[in-house]
Design a protein around this motif. Sequence first.
Motif, PDB file in Angstrom:
ATOM      1  N   ARG A  56      50.509  74.511  -3.651  1.00 26.30           N
ATOM      2  CA  ARG A  56      51.180  75.814  -3.620  1.00 26.30           C
ATOM      3  C   ARG A  56      50.597  76.689  -2.528  1.00 26.30           C
ATOM      4  O   ARG A  56      51.336  77.347  -1.762  1.00 26.30           O
ATOM      5  N   ASP A  57      49.257  76.708  -2.419  1.00 24.67           N
ATOM      6  CA  ASP A  57      48.613  77.514  -1.376  1.00 24.67           C
ATOM      7  C   ASP A  57      48.955  76.993   0.025  1.00 24.67           C
ATOM      8  O   ASP A  57      49.178  77.780   0.952  1.00 24.67           O
ATOM      9  N   VAL A  58      48.982  75.668   0.176  1.00 23.78           N
ATOM     10  CA  VAL A  58      49.313  75.094   1.481  1.00 23.78           C
ATOM     11  C   VAL A  58      50.749  75.422   1.867  1.00 23.78           C
ATOM     12  O   VAL A  58      51.036  75.755   3.034  1.00 23.78           O
ATOM     13  N   ILE A  59      51.666  75.346   0.909  1.00 26.52           N
ATOM     14  CA  ILE A  59      53.073  75.667   1.196  1.00 26.52           C
ATOM     15  C   ILE A  59      53.216  77.134   1.572  1.00 26.52           C
ATOM     16  O   ILE A  59      53.979  77.493   2.478  1.00 26.52           O
ATOM     17  N   ARG A  60      52.474  78.005   0.899  1.00 21.30           N
ATOM     18  CA  ARG A  60      52.508  79.433   1.250  1.00 21.30           C
ATOM     19  C   ARG A  60      52.013  79.655   2.676  1.00 21.30           C
ATOM     20  O   ARG A  60      52.593  80.465   3.425  1.00 21.30           O
ATOM     21  N   GLU A  61      50.960  78.937   3.071  1.00 24.39           N
ATOM     22  CA  GLU A  61      50.465  79.056   4.443  1.00 24.39           C
ATOM     23  C   GLU A  61      51.527  78.621   5.438  1.00 24.39           C
ATOM     24  O   GLU A  61      51.697  79.228   6.498  1.00 24.39           O
ATOM     25  N   SER A  62      52.250  77.566   5.087  1.00 22.69           N
ATOM     26  CA  SER A  62      53.323  77.098   5.970  1.00 22.69           C
ATOM     27  C   SER A  62      54.437  78.132   6.081  1.00 22.69           C
ATOM     28  O   SER A  62      54.943  78.410   7.176  1.00 22.69           O
ATOM     29  N   ASP A  63      54.821  78.715   4.928  1.00 21.49           N
ATOM     30  CA  ASP A  63      55.887  79.723   4.941  1.00 21.49           C
ATOM     31  C   ASP A  63      55.482  80.980   5.718  1.00 21.49           C
ATOM     32  O   ASP A  63      56.334  81.682   6.262  1.00 21.49           O
ATOM     33  N   GLN A  64      54.176  81.252   5.774  1.00 20.77           N
ATOM     34  CA  GLN A  64      53.690  82.427   6.494  1.00 20.77           C
ATOM     35  C   GLN A  64      53.527  82.175   7.993  1.00 20.77           C
ATOM     36  O   GLN A  64      53.117  83.068   8.728  1.00 20.77           O
ATOM     37  N   GLY A  65      53.835  80.955   8.432  1.00 21.93           N
ATOM     38  CA  GLY A  65      53.805  80.644   9.853  1.00 21.93           C
ATOM     39  C   GLY A  65      52.478  80.173  10.384  1.00 21.93           C
ATOM     40  O   GLY A  65      52.292  80.125  11.609  1.00 21.93           O
ATOM     41  N   TRP A  66      51.546  79.787   9.497  1.00 25.27           N
ATOM     42  CA  TRP A  66      50.231  79.356   9.955  1.00 25.27           C
ATOM     43  C   TRP A  66      50.233  77.917  10.458  1.00 25.27           C
ATOM     44  O   TRP A  66      49.320  77.519  11.179  1.00 25.27           O
ATOM     45  N   HIS A  67      51.221  77.134  10.056  1.00 27.86           N
ATOM     46  CA  HIS A  67      51.251  75.730  10.465  1.00 27.86           C
ATOM     47  C   HIS A  67      51.960  75.603  11.816  1.00 27.86           C
ATOM     48  O   HIS A  67      53.104  75.157  11.911  1.00 27.86           O
ATOM     49  N   THR A  68      51.262  76.004  12.866  1.00 26.29           N
ATOM     50  CA  THR A  68      51.797  75.855  14.215  1.00 26.29           C
ATOM     51  C   THR A  68      51.781  74.382  14.621  1.00 26.29           C
ATOM     52  O   THR A  68      51.319  73.521  13.872  1.00 26.29           O
ATOM     53  N   SER A  69      52.272  74.096  15.826  1.00 28.58           N
ATOM     54  CA  SER A  69      52.285  72.714  16.291  1.00 28.58           C
ATOM     55  C   SER A  69      50.869  72.152  16.390  1.00 28.58           C
ATOM     56  O   SER A  69      50.637  70.966  16.138  1.00 28.58           O
ATOM     57  N   PHE A  70      49.890  73.011  16.737  1.00 32.07           N
ATOM     58  CA  PHE A  70      48.497  72.563  16.809  1.00 32.07           C
ATOM     59  C   PHE A  70      47.979  72.211  15.416  1.00 32.07           C
ATOM     60  O   PHE A  70      47.304  71.198  15.224  1.00 32.07           O
ATOM     61  N   VAL A  71      48.267  73.067  14.445  1.00 38.86           N
ATOM     62  CA  VAL A  71      47.818  72.828  13.076  1.00 38.86           C
ATOM     63  C   VAL A  71      48.494  71.583  12.504  1.00 38.86           C
ATOM     64  O   VAL A  71      47.853  70.751  11.847  1.00 38.86           O
ATOM     65  N   ALA A  72      49.800  71.439  12.753  1.00 32.52           N
ATOM     66  CA  ALA A  72      50.532  70.280  12.248  1.00 32.52           C
ATOM     67  C   ALA A  72      49.967  68.988  12.818  1.00 32.52           C
ATOM     68  O   ALA A  72      49.842  67.971  12.108  1.00 32.52           O
ATOM     69  N   LYS A  73      49.606  69.010  14.093  1.00 32.00           N
ATOM     70  CA  LYS A  73      49.010  67.831  14.712  1.00 32.00           C
ATOM     71  C   LYS A  73      47.697  67.464  14.042  1.00 32.00           C
ATOM     72  O   LYS A  73      47.429  66.280  13.774  1.00 32.00           O
ATOM     73  N   ASN A  74      46.884  68.465  13.737  1.00 31.96           N
ATOM     74  CA  ASN A  74      45.607  68.205  13.081  1.00 31.96           C
ATOM     75  C   ASN A  74      45.797  67.742  11.635  1.00 31.96           C
ATOM     76  O   ASN A  74      45.002  66.942  11.119  1.00 31.96           O
ATOM     77  N   ILE A  75      46.833  68.259  10.959  1.00 31.00           N
ATOM     78  CA  ILE A  75      47.117  67.802   9.600  1.00 31.00           C
ATOM     79  C   ILE A  75      47.510  66.335   9.608  1.00 31.00           C
ATOM     80  O   ILE A  75      47.067  65.545   8.759  1.00 31.00           O
ATOM     81  N   ARG A  76      48.336  65.942  10.568  1.00 30.72           N
ATOM     82  CA  ARG A  76      48.701  64.521  10.684  1.00 30.72           C
ATOM     83  C   ARG A  76      47.470  63.661  10.950  1.00 30.72           C
ATOM     84  O   ARG A  76      47.306  62.597  10.341  1.00 30.72           O
ATOM     85  N   LEU A  77      46.605  64.127  11.848  1.00 27.89           N
ATOM     86  CA  LEU A  77      45.380  63.387  12.136  1.00 27.89           C
ATOM     87  C   LEU A  77      44.500  63.299  10.898  1.00 27.89           C
ATOM     88  O   LEU A  77      43.915  62.245  10.603  1.00 27.89           O
ATOM     89  N   GLY A  78      44.406  64.396  10.154  1.00 27.35           N
ATOM     90  CA  GLY A  78      43.618  64.387   8.928  1.00 27.35           C
ATOM     91  C   GLY A  78      44.166  63.405   7.907  1.00 27.35           C
ATOM     92  O   GLY A  78      43.399  62.716   7.220  1.00 27.35           O
ATOM     93  N   MET A  79      45.501  63.322   7.807  1.00 27.02           N
ATOM     94  CA  MET A  79      46.105  62.376   6.870  1.00 27.02           C
ATOM     95  C   MET A  79      45.834  60.946   7.298  1.00 27.02           C
ATOM     96  O   MET A  79      45.561  60.073   6.452  1.00 27.02           O
ATOM     97  N   VAL A  80      45.888  60.678   8.594  1.00 29.18           N
ATOM     98  CA  VAL A  80      45.582  59.334   9.097  1.00 29.18           C
ATOM     99  C   VAL A  80      44.137  58.961   8.759  1.00 29.18           C
ATOM    100  O   VAL A  80      43.860  57.849   8.279  1.00 29.18           O
ATOM    101  N   LEU A  81      43.202  59.882   8.990  1.00 28.39           N
ATOM    102  CA  LEU A  81      41.801  59.613   8.676  1.00 28.39           C
ATOM    103  C   LEU A  81      41.595  59.434   7.170  1.00 28.39           C
ATOM    104  O   LEU A  81      40.791  58.593   6.737  1.00 28.39           O
ATOM    105  N   PHE A  82      42.319  60.216   6.368  1.00 30.71           N
ATOM    106  CA  PHE A  82      42.215  60.075   4.915  1.00 30.71           C
ATOM    107  C   PHE A  82      42.705  58.700   4.467  1.00 30.71           C
ATOM    108  O   PHE A  82      42.053  58.032   3.636  1.00 30.71           O
ATOM    109  N   ILE A  83      43.826  58.241   5.004  1.00 27.16           N
ATOM    110  CA  ILE A  83      44.348  56.926   4.646  1.00 27.16           C
ATOM    111  C   ILE A  83      43.386  55.825   5.103  1.00 27.16           C
ATOM    112  O   ILE A  83      43.178  54.826   4.396  1.00 27.16           O
ATOM    113  N   MET A  84      42.780  56.007   6.279  1.00 26.85           N
ATOM    114  CA  MET A  84      41.788  55.029   6.737  1.00 26.85           C
ATOM    115  C   MET A  84      40.590  54.968   5.792  1.00 26.85           C
ATOM    116  O   MET A  84      40.059  53.887   5.506  1.00 26.85           O
TER     117      MET A  84
END
Length: 257
Positions: A56-84
């Motif tokens: 819920r908090d993460v979705i609110r951050e996204s709705d508030q515009g905090w998930h820029t292209s830079f942040v989204a790229k890092n989230i994808r990288l974080g998910m890749v590292l988590f899966i690894m």
Amino acid sequence: MRSPFHLVEVSPWPIFCSVSAVCVVVGFVDWISGNSFCLMICSIGLLVLVLFQWWRDVIRESDQGWHTSFVAKNIRLGMVLFIMSEIMFFLGFFLGFFSSSLVAGIEGGAVWPPVGIVSLNPFSVPLLNTSVLLGSGVSVTWAHHALVAGNRNEVLWGLYFTVFLGLYFTVLQVFEYFECSFTIADGVYGSLFYVMTGFHGVHVIIGNVMLMVCLWRCFNFEFSSERHLGLEVSVWYWHFVDVVWIFLFLCVYWWGG
């Protein structure tokens, strides 16, 4: 000048999630050992509640515009590292399984499965579970491609099918545990079987909850063909769950049985 990166605020959810995950594991072992499954059910409910608050908090951050292209790229990288890291987690169990099965100990009769263990028929419920999970991988891929193409109805149907198949898989896994003739206390075979399949089952439940959240968000028109990061990383996670199960079926149920 506004920074393209987002510094998250202090959150209690990571520590609560860790504690509830440990409680799930303890409750699972307690249940498999022949005791009540009340602790496991309560722990799973607590884990789902914590994840709901965290997302819920993460979705609110996204709705508030905090998930820029830079942040989204890092989230994808974080998910890749988590899966690894999860791959390394399961790899440790597989190494323990092969270490015990290829050089069977004399305490188990120097054979695998050990003397006294009646393994499950891999071509009954395990094969059905494999087809169910692979089918869910197809439906979630369908939903992802439909979202990229802007077809909302197909996205909803794809997620409906995936969530249903995920729940069906979990029910089949629970019934399989009830039908097993051995427990987690029956030597190294029982310990490895229940720990490997049990941890995978927990991952299926978490992945299913993630897809339920994505289904709810898609139903409320929160995704678009350009912005659907939550669904994208959930699809990655679900495919990881699919691949791990294929190795579990081939190594533990088929070859190891």
